[in-house]
Design a protein around this motif. Structure first.
Motif, PDB file in Angstrom:
ATOM      1  N   SER A  59       8.672   5.276 -14.811  1.00  0.00           N
ATOM      2  CA  SER A  59       7.780   4.391 -14.780  1.00  0.00           C
ATOM      3  C   SER A  59       6.972   4.171 -13.515  1.00  0.00           C
ATOM      4  CB  SER A  59       8.418   3.021 -15.181  1.00  0.00           C
ATOM      5  OG  SER A  59       7.312   1.806 -14.955  1.00  0.00           O
ATOM      6  N   ARG A  60       5.872   4.213 -13.533  1.00  0.00           N
ATOM      7  CA  ARG A  60       5.019   4.159 -12.138  1.00  0.00           C
ATOM      8  C   ARG A  60       5.245   2.805 -11.624  1.00  0.00           C
ATOM      9  NH1 ARG A  60       1.673   8.445 -10.903  1.00  0.00           N
ATOM     10  NH2 ARG A  60       1.246   9.611 -12.591  1.00  0.00           N
ATOM     11  N   LEU A  61       5.393   1.904 -12.121  1.00  0.00           N
ATOM     12  CA  LEU A  61       5.711   0.373 -11.882  1.00  0.00           C
ATOM     13  C   LEU A  61       7.031   0.198 -11.307  1.00  0.00           C
ATOM     14  CD1 LEU A  61       3.911  -1.740 -14.626  1.00  0.00           C
ATOM     15  CD2 LEU A  61       3.093  -1.325 -12.096  1.00  0.00           C
ATOM     16  N   HIS A  62       8.017   1.030 -11.624  1.00  0.00           N
ATOM     17  CA  HIS A  62       9.325   0.964 -11.441  1.00  0.00           C
ATOM     18  C   HIS A  62       9.441   1.588 -10.054  1.00  0.00           C
ATOM     19  CE1 HIS A  62      13.600   0.884 -11.620  1.00  0.00           C
ATOM     20  NE2 HIS A  62      13.869   2.239 -11.279  1.00  0.00           N
ATOM     21  N   GLU A  63       8.933   2.971  -9.929  1.00  0.00           N
ATOM     22  CA  GLU A  63       8.788   3.620  -8.989  1.00  0.00           C
ATOM     23  C   GLU A  63       8.036   2.617  -7.458  1.00  0.00           C
ATOM     24  OE1 GLU A  63       7.092   7.326  -8.956  1.00  0.00           O
ATOM     25  OE2 GLU A  63       8.900   8.180 -10.039  1.00  0.00           O
ATOM     26  N   PHE A  64       6.965   2.025  -7.855  1.00  0.00           N
ATOM     27  CA  PHE A  64       6.274   1.144  -6.899  1.00  0.00           C
ATOM     28  C   PHE A  64       7.353  -0.161  -6.437  1.00  0.00           C
ATOM     29  CE2 PHE A  64       4.204  -2.838  -6.434  1.00  0.00           C
ATOM     30  CZ  PHE A  64       3.321  -2.755  -5.353  1.00  0.00           C
ATOM     31  N   LEU A  91       0.683  -1.022   0.042  1.00  0.00           N
ATOM     32  CA  LEU A  91      -0.020  -0.134  -0.207  1.00  0.00           C
ATOM     33  C   LEU A  91       0.807   1.197   0.044  1.00  0.00           C
ATOM     34  CD1 LEU A  91      -2.707  -1.131   2.404  1.00  0.00           C
ATOM     35  CD2 LEU A  91      -3.100  -0.606   0.040  1.00  0.00           C
ATOM     36  N   SER A  92       2.003   1.105   0.741  1.00  0.00           N
ATOM     37  CA  SER A  92       2.754   2.189   1.126  1.00  0.00           C
ATOM     38  C   SER A  92       3.527   2.643  -0.663  1.00  0.00           C
ATOM     39  CB  SER A  92       3.889   2.154   1.794  1.00  0.00           C
ATOM     40  OG  SER A  92       4.856   3.209   1.572  1.00  0.00           O
ATOM     41  N   GLY A  93       3.987   1.627  -1.178  1.00  0.00           N
ATOM     42  CA  GLY A  93       4.390   1.678  -2.524  1.00  0.00           C
ATOM     43  C   GLY A  93       3.365   2.239  -3.622  1.00  0.00           C
ATOM     44  N   ALA A  94       2.231   1.724  -3.356  1.00  0.00           N
ATOM     45  CA  ALA A  94       1.024   2.132  -4.371  1.00  0.00           C
ATOM     46  C   ALA A  94       0.678   3.672  -4.225  1.00  0.00           C
ATOM     47  CB  ALA A  94      -0.172   1.299  -4.077  1.00  0.00           C
ATOM     48  N   ILE A  95       0.712   3.985  -2.852  1.00  0.00           N
ATOM     49  CA  ILE A  95       0.469   5.423  -2.584  1.00  0.00           C
ATOM     50  C   ILE A  95       1.417   6.394  -3.299  1.00  0.00           C
ATOM     51  CG2 ILE A  95       0.293   6.994  -0.760  1.00  0.00           C
ATOM     52  CD1 ILE A  95      -1.021   5.241   1.084  1.00  0.00           C
ATOM     53  N   ASN A  96       2.897   5.928  -2.927  1.00  0.00           N
ATOM     54  CA  ASN A  96       4.071   6.836  -3.617  1.00  0.00           C
ATOM     55  C   ASN A  96       3.998   6.914  -5.009  1.00  0.00           C
ATOM     56  OD1 ASN A  96       5.259   7.540  -1.283  1.00  0.00           O
ATOM     57  ND2 ASN A  96       6.312   5.755  -0.910  1.00  0.00           N
ATOM     58  N   ALA A  97       3.468   5.673  -5.696  1.00  0.00           N
ATOM     59  CA  ALA A  97       3.592   5.718  -7.295  1.00  0.00           C
ATOM     60  C   ALA A  97       2.396   6.051  -7.909  1.00  0.00           C
ATOM     61  CB  ALA A  97       4.006   4.104  -7.642  1.00  0.00           C
ATOM     62  N   PHE A  98       1.383   5.793  -7.354  1.00  0.00           N
ATOM     63  CA  PHE A  98       0.004   5.967  -8.370  1.00  0.00           C
ATOM     64  C   PHE A  98      -1.030   6.950  -7.743  1.00  0.00           C
ATOM     65  CE2 PHE A  98       1.308   1.420  -8.700  1.00  0.00           C
ATOM     66  CZ  PHE A  98       1.303   1.383  -9.964  1.00  0.00           C
ATOM     67  N   VAL A  99      -1.019   7.264  -6.551  1.00  0.00           N
ATOM     68  CA  VAL A  99      -1.941   8.209  -5.834  1.00  0.00           C
ATOM     69  C   VAL A  99      -1.439   9.743  -5.958  1.00  0.00           C
ATOM     70  CG1 VAL A  99      -3.070   8.959  -3.760  1.00  0.00           C
ATOM     71  CG2 VAL A  99      -2.607   6.501  -4.196  1.00  0.00           C
ATOM     72  N   PRO A 100      -2.367  10.521  -6.780  1.00  0.00           N
ATOM     73  CA  PRO A 100      -1.796  11.924  -6.689  1.00  0.00           C
ATOM     74  C   PRO A 100      -1.426  12.706  -5.268  1.00  0.00           C
ATOM     75  CG  PRO A 100      -3.992  11.411  -7.863  1.00  0.00           C
ATOM     76  CD  PRO A 100      -3.576  10.300  -7.075  1.00  0.00           C
ATOM     77  N   ARG A 102      10.812  15.151   7.124  1.00  0.00           N
ATOM     78  CA  ARG A 102      10.387  16.486   7.272  1.00  0.00           C
ATOM     79  C   ARG A 102      10.256  17.332   6.023  1.00  0.00           C
ATOM     80  NH1 ARG A 102      15.491  17.540  11.058  1.00  0.00           N
ATOM     81  NH2 ARG A 102      15.288  15.943  12.676  1.00  0.00           N
ATOM     82  N   HIS A 103      10.405  16.498   4.715  1.00  0.00           N
ATOM     83  CA  HIS A 103      10.219  17.282   3.562  1.00  0.00           C
ATOM     84  C   HIS A 103       9.323  16.326   2.784  1.00  0.00           C
ATOM     85  CE1 HIS A 103      13.965  19.820   4.274  1.00  0.00           C
ATOM     86  NE2 HIS A 103      14.326  18.574   4.757  1.00  0.00           N
ATOM     87  N   ARG A 104       8.355  17.163   2.178  1.00  0.00           N
ATOM     88  CA  ARG A 104       7.203  16.629   1.349  1.00  0.00           C
ATOM     89  C   ARG A 104       7.821  15.743   0.121  1.00  0.00           C
ATOM     90  NH1 ARG A 104       1.542  19.843  -0.525  1.00  0.00           N
ATOM     91  NH2 ARG A 104       0.797  18.091  -1.680  1.00  0.00           N
ATOM     92  N   HIS A 105       7.247  14.700  -0.007  1.00  0.00           N
ATOM     93  CA  HIS A 105       7.478  13.965  -1.238  1.00  0.00           C
ATOM     94  C   HIS A 105       6.360  14.218  -2.213  1.00  0.00           C
ATOM     95  CE1 HIS A 105       8.318  10.555  -3.956  1.00  0.00           C
ATOM     96  NE2 HIS A 105       7.386  10.244  -3.604  1.00  0.00           N
ATOM     97  N   SER A 106       6.716  14.629  -3.529  1.00  0.00           N
ATOM     98  CA  SER A 106       5.833  15.227  -4.576  1.00  0.00           C
ATOM     99  C   SER A 106       5.127  14.145  -5.226  1.00  0.00           C
ATOM    100  CB  SER A 106       6.476  16.114  -5.322  1.00  0.00           C
ATOM    101  OG  SER A 106       7.649  15.624  -6.191  1.00  0.00           O
ATOM    102  N   GLY A 107       5.376  12.775  -4.983  1.00  0.00           N
ATOM    103  CA  GLY A 107       4.898  11.808  -5.619  1.00  0.00           C
ATOM    104  C   GLY A 107       5.735  11.424  -6.877  1.00  0.00           C
ATOM    105  N   HIS A 108       4.673  10.827  -8.017  1.00  0.00           N
ATOM    106  CA  HIS A 108       5.409  10.433  -9.164  1.00  0.00           C
ATOM    107  C   HIS A 108       6.055  11.383 -10.073  1.00  0.00           C
ATOM    108  CE1 HIS A 108       5.992   8.288 -13.080  1.00  0.00           C
ATOM    109  NE2 HIS A 108       5.056   9.426 -13.786  1.00  0.00           N
ATOM    110  N   ARG A 109       7.040  11.202 -10.686  1.00  0.00           N
ATOM    111  CA  ARG A 109       7.910  12.341 -11.274  1.00  0.00           C
ATOM    112  C   ARG A 109       7.831  11.831 -12.701  1.00  0.00           C
ATOM    113  NH1 ARG A 109      13.626  11.889  -8.683  1.00  0.00           N
ATOM    114  NH2 ARG A 109      13.124   9.888  -8.526  1.00  0.00           N
ATOM    115  N   HIS A 110       7.898  12.670 -13.630  1.00  0.00           N
ATOM    116  CA  HIS A 110       7.551  12.730 -15.026  1.00  0.00           C
ATOM    117  C   HIS A 110       8.757  11.825 -15.480  1.00  0.00           C
ATOM    118  CE1 HIS A 110       3.829  15.036 -15.377  1.00  0.00           C
ATOM    119  NE2 HIS A 110       4.370  15.788 -14.516  1.00  0.00           N
ATOM    120  N   GLY A 111       8.443  10.919 -16.601  1.00  0.00           N
ATOM    121  CA  GLY A 111       9.624  10.288 -17.277  1.00  0.00           C
ATOM    122  C   GLY A 111      10.030   8.850 -16.505  1.00  0.00           C
TER     123      GLY A 111
END
Length: 346
Positions: free
Chosen positions: A214-219, A83-92, A203-212
């Motif tokens: 693969s979401r599956l790779h980030e997951f 769930l943590s990986g999915a949140i980071n990779a797929f959720v806005p 302490r620093h916000r993570h902005s989620g998926h980065r352009h360029g």
């Protein structure tokens, strides 16, 4: 690549730190070092006493309890890290900040109530709360979710009803005491919590998926990192809990059951040390028939929020400075909520 305020990016196995970002301490993989020390110690013991020592009843019991705790918690740790990986990779990135109330004081009880939708144990809630904080959710709300999710989800409440047949008051008391503890701890963090207690990377916000990318790779990268990191702490916590199970005789349990106040404190401490998964702790509490209802309620409220494996997971995820403060305060609040609500309903 779109510029983000993320601290560390991983590309092709190389750690990249964007220019202009503040330096942070490298997180040392001390669970791996601790596991190595334990393994070397085990080899030394075997060299001294021989392999026949493995067949002793105490060693077999320790091995069984340690393995049972690890196997019991592992599926939920997998669920939480997935769930943590999915949140980071797929959720806005801004989804959670849009859904939760803008005022942190209101976001805390909402996040606590949202814990009812995650059918997992405490091992699953830690990596999910970690992802929520990195996505901009106020830590107070994420911590309220972390505490409530393993205690009030439908699986746990159903197990409690089965373990205490004909006693709906125990189910209601567990729900109310757990929700109250989660909300109070969230509000206490708003009042007294300090960001310096958290690991710098949190302490620093993570902005989620980065352009360029693969979401599956980030997951995959996020899941792999979280699971391997948290898994080491899970094993260490299971080993500590197994040691207590084997070392403390049954007669010690009976010595505390006669005093109403000591029985509450004892079962609260026992819940921390036994590290029983929240889906099964109601059956353990029901078996402790010599203790008062309030004491057994304290066992079920404290256990999903504070136990040895959870403290280890929190230390590995949020930092040791956070873990010992948060665990101590949570134990005190959970015991107080159990006594007050248990005294009124049970």
């Amino acid at each position: 690549m779109e510029k983000t305020d993320e601290l560390v990016g991983v590309a092709e196995g190389v750690t990249v730190v964007p220019v202009g970002t503040p330096s942070v301490r490298r997180i040392r993989p001390w669970p791996l070092a601790a596991a190595l020390v334990i393994a070397l110690g085990a080899v030394a013991v075997l060299a001294l006493v021989g392999t026949q020592g493995l067949n002793r009843p105490a060693v077999q019991a320790w091995r069984t309890v340690c393995l049972a705790i690890t196997v019991q918690a592992l599926p939920f740790l997998l669920l939480g890290t997935a769930l943590s990986g999915a949140i980071n990779a797929f959720v806005p990135a801004d989804l959670f900040t849009r859904v939760l109330p803008k005022r942190p004081a209101l976001a805390v009880p909402v996040a606590g109530a949202a814990g009812a939708v995650l059918p997992g144990c405490e091992c699953a809630s830690v990596p999910v709360a970690h992802s929520l904080i990195r996505r901009g959710v106020t830590p107070a709300a994420a911590f309220a979710f972390l505490l409530s999710a393993p205690a009030i989800n439908p699986v746990v409440l159903t197990a409690t009803a089965v373990a205490f047949p004909g006693d709906p008051a125990m189910v209601a008391a567990r729900l109310l005491a757990s929700l109250a503890t989660a909300a109070v701890m969230g509000w206490l963090w708003l009042w007294l919590g300090k960001e310096k207690w958290l690991r710098p990377v949190l302490r620093h916000r993570h902005s989620g998926h980065r352009h360029g990318r693969s979401r599956l790779h980030e997951f995959r990268l996020g899941f792999q990192h979280d699971f391997l990191h948290a898994g080491g702490f899970l094993v260490l916590g299971a080993m500590a809990a197994a040691t207590f199970n084997v070392a403390v005789p049954r007669s010690v349990l009976d010595a505390f059951s006669g005093s109403p106040w000591l029985s509450v404190l004892f079962l609260a401490g026992l819940a921390v040390l036994l590290a029983v998964c929240s889906e099964a702790d109601a059956f353990v509490a029901a078996s402790l028939s010599g203790f008062s209802p309030a004491a057994r309620l304290a066992f079920m409220v404290v256990g999903p929020m504070v136990d040895l494996k959870l403290i280890a997971l929190q230390a590995g995820t949020f930092g040791r400075a956070f873990a010992w403060r948060f665990s101590t305060a949570t134990t005190l609040v959970a015991v107080a909520a159990s006594v007050l609500i248990g005294g009124a309903l049970l």
